[in-house]
Enzyme design. Structure first.
Site, short mmCIF file in Angstrom:
data_model
loop_
_atom_site.label_atom_id
_atom_site.label_comp_id
_atom_site.label_asym_id
_atom_site.label_seq_id
_atom_site.Cartn_x
_atom_site.Cartn_y
_atom_site.Cartn_z
N THR A 116 0.66 -0.80 -0.08
CA THR A 116 -0.13 0.05 0.24
C THR A 116 0.77 1.70 0.42
OG1 THR A 116 -1.58 -1.28 1.31
CG2 THR A 116 -1.29 1.03 1.64
N THR B 131 4.50 4.76 -4.17
CA THR B 131 5.24 3.55 -4.58
C THR B 131 5.08 2.43 -4.87
OG1 THR B 131 7.46 5.52 -3.43
CG2 THR B 131 7.32 2.89 -4.23
N LYS C 114 7.23 0.99 8.85
CA LYS C 114 5.79 0.84 7.17
C LYS C 114 4.58 1.35 8.20
CE LYS C 114 5.23 -2.51 4.48
NZ LYS C 114 5.00 -1.08 4.29
N GLY D 193 3.00 4.52 7.14
CA GLY D 193 2.58 5.76 6.69
C GLY D 193 1.31 5.61 6.53
N GLU E 299 -0.57 -5.11 5.86
CA GLU E 299 0.80 -5.66 5.00
C GLU E 299 1.44 -6.30 5.85
OE1 GLU E 299 1.42 -0.73 3.63
OE2 GLU E 299 2.11 -1.43 5.34
#
Length: 220
Positions: free
Chosen positions: A28, A31, A94, A96, A103
């Site tokens: 997610t 990028t 991770k 953000g 994830e």
């Protein structure tokens, strides 16, 4: 190159790690979105994907890529996702985008984790980016007090609810020199779902976008 161009370059480089005829795990964030767009060009060569968030699921389906529930899948050869910070040992912060729990679940199932990031995300010591912690709402203040004892300054992410119906405390002021230990310690706090340190299960490969091209790093 602009930051978006660097993100697109690493996203396209990650396509080489996708296993044909196998389901791919997709992360997610901005990028990861570039990766989804690149994945659409080879969608006929894979059965589909597992998404780490509702936003990712929507983008995949918008490209005509079938999205599988993780409970339907026994194995994922490769998971591709970005990072807010990553160090030389391929530990990451991770979350953000608020999808850290899903994830982390998809990453746990995947045989290989490919992290895609632009050069600004590579750091020597993590913690400048606030560490996200997903928390059961009723435990918010209890967890915040415990995070203070660990040396952080937790702040509620206002107006945000995760896909799991929880809140996020972003922890400022940390210099994370022992990420595996801190990840485990925070996860032991009652009321914490998980935190955004991906150190116990870090990345296996880092594709880093720089002005002179995409550089590849592997976990040692």
């Amino acid at each position: 190159m602009t930051q978006d161009q660097l993100k697109e370059a690493v996203a396209r480089a990650a396509i080489a790690h996708v296993v044909p005829d196998a389901i791919v795990g997709v992360g997610t964030g901005s990028t990861a979105n570039f990766f989804i767009d690149a994945l659409a060009e080879m969608k006929d060569r894979i059965p589909g994907a597992v998404a780490s968030s509702e936003a990712t699921k929507k983008r995949l389906e918008g490209h005509g890529i079938r999205v599988f529930d993780l409970n339907e899948v026994s194995e994922i050869p490769v998971y591709v996702d970005g990072a807010d910070e990553v160090n030389a040992r391929l530990h990451m912060i991770k979350g953000g985008g608020g999808a850290l729990t899903r994830e982390k679940i998809v990453a746990a199932v995947a045989s290989k984790f490919v992290c895609i990031a632009d050069a600004s995300k590579k750091v020597e010591v993590m913690g400048r980016f606030p560490l996200p912690v997903e928390v059961i709402p009723m435990a918010r203040e209890h967890v915040a007090r415990q995070l203070l004892r660990l040396g952080g300054q937790p702040k509620l992410r206002e107006g945000f609810t995760t896909d799991n119906g929880n809140v996020i405390l972003d922890v400022h002021g940390l210099a994370i020199v022992e990420p595996e230990e801190l990840e485990a310690a925070i996860n032991q706090i009652v009321g914490v779902v998980t935190n955004g340190l991906f150190a116990i299960r870090g990345a296996d490969v880092l594709l880093l976008g720089a002005a002179d091209g995409v550089k590849t790093f592997t976990r040692v």
